[in-house]
Write a protein that holds these residues in place. Structure first.
Motif, PDB file in Angstrom:
ATOM      1  N   HIS A 349      27.392  -7.866  22.410  1.00 51.74           N
ATOM      2  CA  HIS A 349      26.140  -6.832  22.101  1.00 51.74           C
ATOM      3  C   HIS A 349      26.557  -6.205  23.119  1.00 51.74           C
ATOM      4  CE1 HIS A 349      22.056  -6.080  23.533  1.00 51.74           C
ATOM      5  NE2 HIS A 349      21.814  -5.931  24.566  1.00 51.74           N
ATOM      6  N   LEU A 350      25.729  -4.678  23.341  1.00 46.23           N
ATOM      7  CA  LEU A 350      26.242  -3.394  24.003  1.00 46.23           C
ATOM      8  C   LEU A 350      25.519  -2.771  24.627  1.00 46.23           C
ATOM      9  CD1 LEU A 350      27.518  -0.943  21.039  1.00 46.23           C
ATOM     10  CD2 LEU A 350      28.872  -2.359  21.845  1.00 46.23           C
ATOM     11  N   PRO A 351      25.551  -2.837  26.132  1.00 45.20           N
ATOM     12  CA  PRO A 351      24.690  -2.517  26.788  1.00 45.20           C
ATOM     13  C   PRO A 351      23.913  -1.123  26.047  1.00 45.20           C
ATOM     14  CG  PRO A 351      26.399  -1.802  27.683  1.00 45.20           C
ATOM     15  CD  PRO A 351      26.940  -3.050  26.342  1.00 45.20           C
ATOM     16  N   PRO A 352      22.303  -0.810  26.740  1.00 44.23           N
ATOM     17  CA  PRO A 352      22.271  -0.169  27.072  1.00 44.23           C
ATOM     18  C   PRO A 352      23.085   1.255  27.391  1.00 44.23           C
ATOM     19  CG  PRO A 352      20.158  -1.229  28.074  1.00 44.23           C
ATOM     20  CD  PRO A 352      21.916  -1.930  27.752  1.00 44.23           C
ATOM     21  N   LEU A 353      22.210   2.640  27.434  1.00 42.42           N
ATOM     22  CA  LEU A 353      22.707   3.725  28.125  1.00 42.42           C
ATOM     23  C   LEU A 353      22.616   3.347  29.891  1.00 42.42           C
ATOM     24  CD1 LEU A 353      24.201   6.182  28.808  1.00 42.42           C
ATOM     25  CD2 LEU A 353      22.322   7.179  27.594  1.00 42.42           C
ATOM     26  N   ARG A 354      21.006   3.011  30.185  1.00 38.48           N
ATOM     27  CA  ARG A 354      20.607   2.832  31.387  1.00 38.48           C
ATOM     28  C   ARG A 354      21.421   1.847  32.440  1.00 38.48           C
ATOM     29  NH1 ARG A 354      16.911   1.040  27.827  1.00 38.48           N
ATOM     30  NH2 ARG A 354      15.998  -0.527  27.766  1.00 38.48           N
ATOM     31  N   ALA A 355      22.083   1.078  31.538  1.00 36.06           N
ATOM     32  CA  ALA A 355      23.118   0.315  32.376  1.00 36.06           C
ATOM     33  C   ALA A 355      24.471   0.457  32.712  1.00 36.06           C
ATOM     34  CB  ALA A 355      22.860  -1.121  31.511  1.00 36.06           C
ATOM     35  N   ARG A 356      24.302   1.514  32.006  1.00 37.40           N
ATOM     36  CA  ARG A 356      25.925   2.590  32.027  1.00 37.40           C
ATOM     37  C   ARG A 356      25.977   3.904  32.370  1.00 37.40           C
ATOM     38  NH1 ARG A 356      28.005   3.316  26.412  1.00 37.40           N
ATOM     39  NH2 ARG A 356      30.017   3.812  27.443  1.00 37.40           N
ATOM     40  N   ARG A 357      25.128   3.505  33.892  1.00 35.30           N
ATOM     41  CA  ARG A 357      25.419   5.159  34.228  1.00 35.30           C
ATOM     42  C   ARG A 357      26.181   5.854  35.493  1.00 35.30           C
ATOM     43  NH1 ARG A 357      19.630   5.830  34.388  1.00 35.30           N
ATOM     44  NH2 ARG A 357      17.955   4.269  34.101  1.00 35.30           N
ATOM     45  N   GLU A 358      27.525   4.429  35.338  1.00 33.07           N
ATOM     46  CA  GLU A 358      28.533   4.776  36.042  1.00 33.07           C
ATOM     47  C   GLU A 358      29.345   6.365  34.588  1.00 33.07           C
ATOM     48  OE1 GLU A 358      27.404   2.058  35.457  1.00 33.07           O
ATOM     49  OE2 GLU A 358      28.821   0.905  35.221  1.00 33.07           O
ATOM     50  N   ASP A 359      28.528   6.063  33.626  1.00 30.84           N
ATOM     51  CA  ASP A 359      29.502   5.800  32.292  1.00 30.84           C
ATOM     52  C   ASP A 359      28.897   7.866  32.036  1.00 30.84           C
ATOM     53  OD1 ASP A 359      31.486   4.728  32.618  1.00 30.84           O
ATOM     54  OD2 ASP A 359      30.326   3.453  30.896  1.00 30.84           O
ATOM     55  N   ILE A 360      27.680   7.977  32.389  1.00 32.08           N
ATOM     56  CA  ILE A 360      26.719   8.998  32.395  1.00 32.08           C
ATOM     57  C   ILE A 360      28.240  10.480  32.148  1.00 32.08           C
ATOM     58  CG2 ILE A 360      25.131  10.941  33.283  1.00 32.08           C
ATOM     59  CD1 ILE A 360      23.857   8.254  31.397  1.00 32.08           C
ATOM     60  N   GLU A 361      28.171  10.274  33.384  1.00 33.89           N
ATOM     61  CA  GLU A 361      29.386  12.521  33.413  1.00 33.89           C
ATOM     62  C   GLU A 361      30.658  11.977  32.471  1.00 33.89           C
ATOM     63  OE1 GLU A 361      31.897  14.656  36.713  1.00 33.89           O
ATOM     64  OE2 GLU A 361      31.009  13.229  37.209  1.00 33.89           O
ATOM     65  N   VAL A 362      31.172  11.083  31.893  1.00 34.62           N
ATOM     66  CA  VAL A 362      31.897  11.367  30.713  1.00 34.62           C
ATOM     67  C   VAL A 362      31.230  11.423  29.899  1.00 34.62           C
ATOM     68  CG1 VAL A 362      33.991   9.660  32.053  1.00 34.62           C
ATOM     69  CG2 VAL A 362      32.622   8.547  30.451  1.00 34.62           C
ATOM     70  N   ASN A 363      30.291  11.103  29.112  1.00 32.44           N
ATOM     71  CA  ASN A 363      29.363  11.404  28.638  1.00 32.44           C
ATOM     72  C   ASN A 363      29.284  12.546  28.099  1.00 32.44           C
ATOM     73  OD1 ASN A 363      29.449   8.895  26.521  1.00 32.44           O
ATOM     74  ND2 ASN A 363      29.430   7.621  28.005  1.00 32.44           N
ATOM     75  N   LEU A 364      28.583  13.376  29.376  1.00 27.68           N
ATOM     76  CA  LEU A 364      28.750  14.844  28.917  1.00 27.68           C
ATOM     77  C   LEU A 364      29.394  15.239  28.729  1.00 27.68           C
ATOM     78  CD1 LEU A 364      26.530  17.039  29.420  1.00 27.68           C
ATOM     79  CD2 LEU A 364      27.425  16.849  31.472  1.00 27.68           C
ATOM     80  N   THR A 365      30.390  14.378  29.616  1.00 29.76           N
ATOM     81  CA  THR A 365      32.357  15.576  28.730  1.00 29.76           C
ATOM     82  C   THR A 365      32.585  15.453  27.171  1.00 29.76           C
ATOM     83  OG1 THR A 365      32.820  15.356  31.284  1.00 29.76           O
ATOM     84  CG2 THR A 365      34.712  16.214  29.072  1.00 29.76           C
ATOM     85  N   HIS A 366      31.983  14.308  26.797  1.00 28.09           N
ATOM     86  CA  HIS A 366      32.609  13.940  25.509  1.00 28.09           C
ATOM     87  C   HIS A 366      31.509  15.073  24.403  1.00 28.09           C
ATOM     88  CE1 HIS A 366      33.834  11.341  21.566  1.00 28.09           C
ATOM     89  NE2 HIS A 366      31.306  11.089  21.965  1.00 28.09           N
ATOM     90  N   GLU A 367      30.586  14.581  25.389  1.00 31.11           N
ATOM     91  CA  GLU A 367      28.824  15.211  24.502  1.00 31.11           C
ATOM     92  C   GLU A 367      29.218  16.872  24.511  1.00 31.11           C
ATOM     93  OE1 GLU A 367      27.024  14.385  22.201  1.00 31.11           O
ATOM     94  OE2 GLU A 367      27.521  12.362  22.572  1.00 31.11           O
ATOM     95  N   LEU A 368      29.696  17.194  25.667  1.00 27.08           N
ATOM     96  CA  LEU A 368      29.922  18.550  25.276  1.00 27.08           C
ATOM     97  C   LEU A 368      31.474  19.380  24.547  1.00 27.08           C
ATOM     98  CD1 LEU A 368      30.152  20.058  29.958  1.00 27.08           C
ATOM     99  CD2 LEU A 368      28.218  20.782  27.334  1.00 27.08           C
ATOM    100  N   LEU A 369      32.042  18.319  24.791  1.00 26.19           N
ATOM    101  CA  LEU A 369      33.520  18.924  23.406  1.00 26.19           C
ATOM    102  C   LEU A 369      32.314  18.436  21.729  1.00 26.19           C
ATOM    103  CD1 LEU A 369      35.900  16.646  24.986  1.00 26.19           C
ATOM    104  CD2 LEU A 369      35.764  19.012  25.128  1.00 26.19           C
ATOM    105  N   LYS A 370      31.802  17.657  21.952  1.00 26.77           N
ATOM    106  CA  LYS A 370      31.430  17.752  20.589  1.00 26.77           C
ATOM    107  C   LYS A 370      30.390  18.707  19.630  1.00 26.77           C
ATOM    108  CE  LYS A 370      29.543  13.870  19.152  1.00 26.77           C
ATOM    109  NZ  LYS A 370      28.585  12.730  19.249  1.00 26.77           N
ATOM    110  N   ALA A 410      20.007  16.032  23.184  1.00 28.21           N
ATOM    111  CA  ALA A 410      19.658  16.772  24.497  1.00 28.21           C
ATOM    112  C   ALA A 410      20.188  17.823  25.139  1.00 28.21           C
ATOM    113  CB  ALA A 410      19.168  16.020  25.993  1.00 28.21           C
ATOM    114  N   VAL A 411      21.627  17.283  25.133  1.00 33.25           N
ATOM    115  CA  VAL A 411      23.226  18.252  25.579  1.00 33.25           C
ATOM    116  C   VAL A 411      23.067  19.809  24.406  1.00 33.25           C
ATOM    117  CG1 VAL A 411      25.628  17.748  25.912  1.00 33.25           C
ATOM    118  CG2 VAL A 411      23.591  16.480  26.866  1.00 33.25           C
ATOM    119  N   LEU A 412      22.876  18.739  23.134  1.00 32.05           N
ATOM    120  CA  LEU A 412      23.108  19.994  21.741  1.00 32.05           C
ATOM    121  C   LEU A 412      21.865  21.016  22.172  1.00 32.05           C
ATOM    122  CD1 LEU A 412      24.481  20.592  19.777  1.00 32.05           C
ATOM    123  CD2 LEU A 412      23.200  19.386  17.721  1.00 32.05           C
ATOM    124  N   ARG A 413      21.046  20.463  21.765  1.00 33.75           N
ATOM    125  CA  ARG A 413      20.140  21.830  22.399  1.00 33.75           C
ATOM    126  C   ARG A 413      20.618  22.656  24.028  1.00 33.75           C
ATOM    127  NH1 ARG A 413      16.514  16.985  21.316  1.00 33.75           N
ATOM    128  NH2 ARG A 413      16.322  16.551  23.576  1.00 33.75           N
TER     129      ARG A 413
END
Length: 525
Positions: A349-370, A410-413
């Protein structure tokens, strides 16, 4: 199938002047084991010997092609160096298991080399069996012995760091290169890595929409491909499209004889995935009849294409993804219990994003690169914009109902509209307002919906919650007095006057409402 042997040159035993048993030559002279190609590894210091051995083998066994592979080592007893050189050799070698059968000749080379050969074979970096040759007891006994062996060298742990690094690489692959910090998510990924490495049983991935199930399925396939647990392709099917008459041809294929029309034949998804992975996305949308047909094909690997009297086989590994709770669907009669039992040998079971708030910043970096790859330009956040976005993204009130789909979109927009490649605070605030408005429409507040049945004018959020409770109490009470007693149960004990019906009547009058208005369920005109 062609027999291909890989092995080191015997720098001592393969010397011609010894007039004794020469392992590389004897290997290619065994009549019961014809060798089509010998990949002979040698160090530059023994270049002349390598060419001499090749000429002798070609003379004794003309049908054997000898390819010299130069691999130089400063110290053939250095475990780290030898393993690294052989690992690089394996990575660059084009193994073709459909046409060739591979063997590793263990007899020549140092003990360190033999250990490395075993480890690379066991991990499937080299998809080969191990063979050991030995000299004959008597000259008349022929070229000597040749045996397939299975040595247990697991006690050699000197290269544990190398394997630890490899494990991190596979974990990094499964996480998409993102250095996630969520303990719950990392635990799931670690377990998936172990299962993918050791098991071919079906894998079931569950989680909310947008939580990353599809991306993870593709990464699992990539890992299986790297570990040579599959050779075929990944075939993805959205189970929501497998409905009615089109489901059978899509899954199992269709013969032209079924319709008699040219071009109507289809291979079918199971055939396309043969030897690879069949990814059943949104398995929870599959109908009961289709579930039954699919279960039989997965369990037996056999099925009949539409319009065919001949059974065909397809060996596939299955990954399924579901948004709904399949166990609950089984209880409701909407999903077959036997199919669920077959699919959830390994369930994650994959936890939702709201349960992984400590990963928000690294995922922001990932989405920026994309976004940079998509837009073809470098993009960054102004400091105040980044702070505002992260504060919003991590806030407990930000539930991210669409998970990474919402986040990535949202990041892409923001990046697309960023002036001169810099995301501004004003942009961030506008995007936050857009997301909140979109979520409010998609997931309306039940309190606001209830209040809307009696009041058309907008209310403050505090008043909405209070009025909703009043409406619920009134509609579950027989009289105005009973509703008042329930609503003012605490404060009435502290008052001398206990006319709760009058208090409730006055509260409703503030909004031009009466008892009868509250009982009406149609929205006001």
């Amino acid at each position: 199938m062609r027999n291909v042997v890989i092995g080191f040159l015997g720098t001592q035993l393969d010397q011609r002047h010894r007039r004794g048993w020469r392992p590389s030559l004897a290997l290619c002279s065994a009549p019961e084991f014809p060798i089509d190609r010998l990949e002979l590894l040698y160090d530059y210091k023994f270049n002349r010997l390598a060419h001499d051995v090749r000429r002798d083998i070609e003379a004794a066994s003309p049908e054997t092609e000898v390819l010299l592979q130069r691999i130089d080592t400063a110290d053939p007893w250095d475990l780290q160096e030898v393993y690294g050189k052989l690992y690089d050799f394996a990575q660059s070698y084009g193994f073709d298991e459909d046409r060739e059968r591979y063997y590793i000749h263990l007899t020549t080379g140092t003990h360190v080399a033999q250990i490395c050969w075993f480890l690379l074979s066991e991990s499937r970096h080299i998809p080969a069996a191990l063979i050991q040759t030995g000299p004959p007891r008597r000259k008349e006994d022929g070229p000597g012995s040749l045996d397939v062996i299975d040595l247990d060298l697991s006690q050699y742990d000197a290269i544990q760091k190398r394997f630890d690094q490899q494990t991190r690489e596979y974990g990094n692959l499964l996480k998409g290169g993102i250095d996630t910090q969520s303990v719950a998510y990392n635990t799931v990924i670690d377990r998936i890595e172990h299962v993918t490495e050791r098991s071919d049983a079906p894998v079931l991935i569950s989680g909310e929409a947008g939580s990353g199930k599809t991306e993870l399925a593709h990464r699992i396939y990539e890992m299986k491909l790297q570990r040579r647990r599959v050779k075929g392709r990944l075939v993805q099917v959205n189970c929501a499209t497998l409905r009615g008459e089109s489901a059978l041809p899509a899954l199992f294929g269709q013969r032209r004889s079924h319709t008699g029309l040219a071009g109507s034949e289809r291979a079918g998804l199971l055939s396309e995935a043969n030897g690879g992975v069949l990814f059943l996305d949104e398995i929870d949308t599959l109908g009961l009849e289709e579930q039954s047909l699919l279960l039989h094909a997965i369990e037996t690997g056999r099925y009949y294409p539409v319009g065919s009297d001949t059974e065909v086989t397809s060996r596939v590994q299955v990954i399924a993804a579901a948004t709904q709770d399949l166990a609950a669907m089984v209880a409701e009669g909407r999903f077959r219990a036997d199919l669920l039992s077959r699919l959830n040998t390994w369930s994650f079971h994959l936890p939702p994003l709201r349960a992984r708030r400590e990963d928000i910043e690294v995922n922001l970096t990932h989405e920026l690169l994309k976004a940079e790859r998509v837009l073809g330009t470098r993009i960054g956040f102004n400091a105040d914009a980044a702070e505002a976005w992260l504060r919003f993204a991590r806030a407990p009130s930000t539930l991210w109902p669409g998970n990474f789909r919402d986040f990535g979109g949202a990041v892409l927009r923001l990046c697309t509209l960023a002036p001169r490649g810099r995301v501004t605070l004003a942009q961030v605030q506008e995007e936050i307002d857009t997301l909140r408005a979109s979520w409010a429409k998609a997931t309306p507040d039940p309190d606001a919906q209830l209040v809307g049945t009696v009041i058309s004018e907008p209310l403050d959020p505090f008043e909405v919650a209070q009025m909703a409770e009043v409406i619920r109490t009134c509609r579950t009470s027989a009289t105005l007095s009973e509703a008042g007693r329930r609503l003012f149960a605490v404060s009435r004990t502290q008052r001398s006057s206990r006319n709760d019906a009058d208090r409730l009547r006055k509260y409703l009058a503030r909004f031009d409402l009466s008892w009868d208005d509250i009982q009406r369920i149609d929205p006001p005109s």
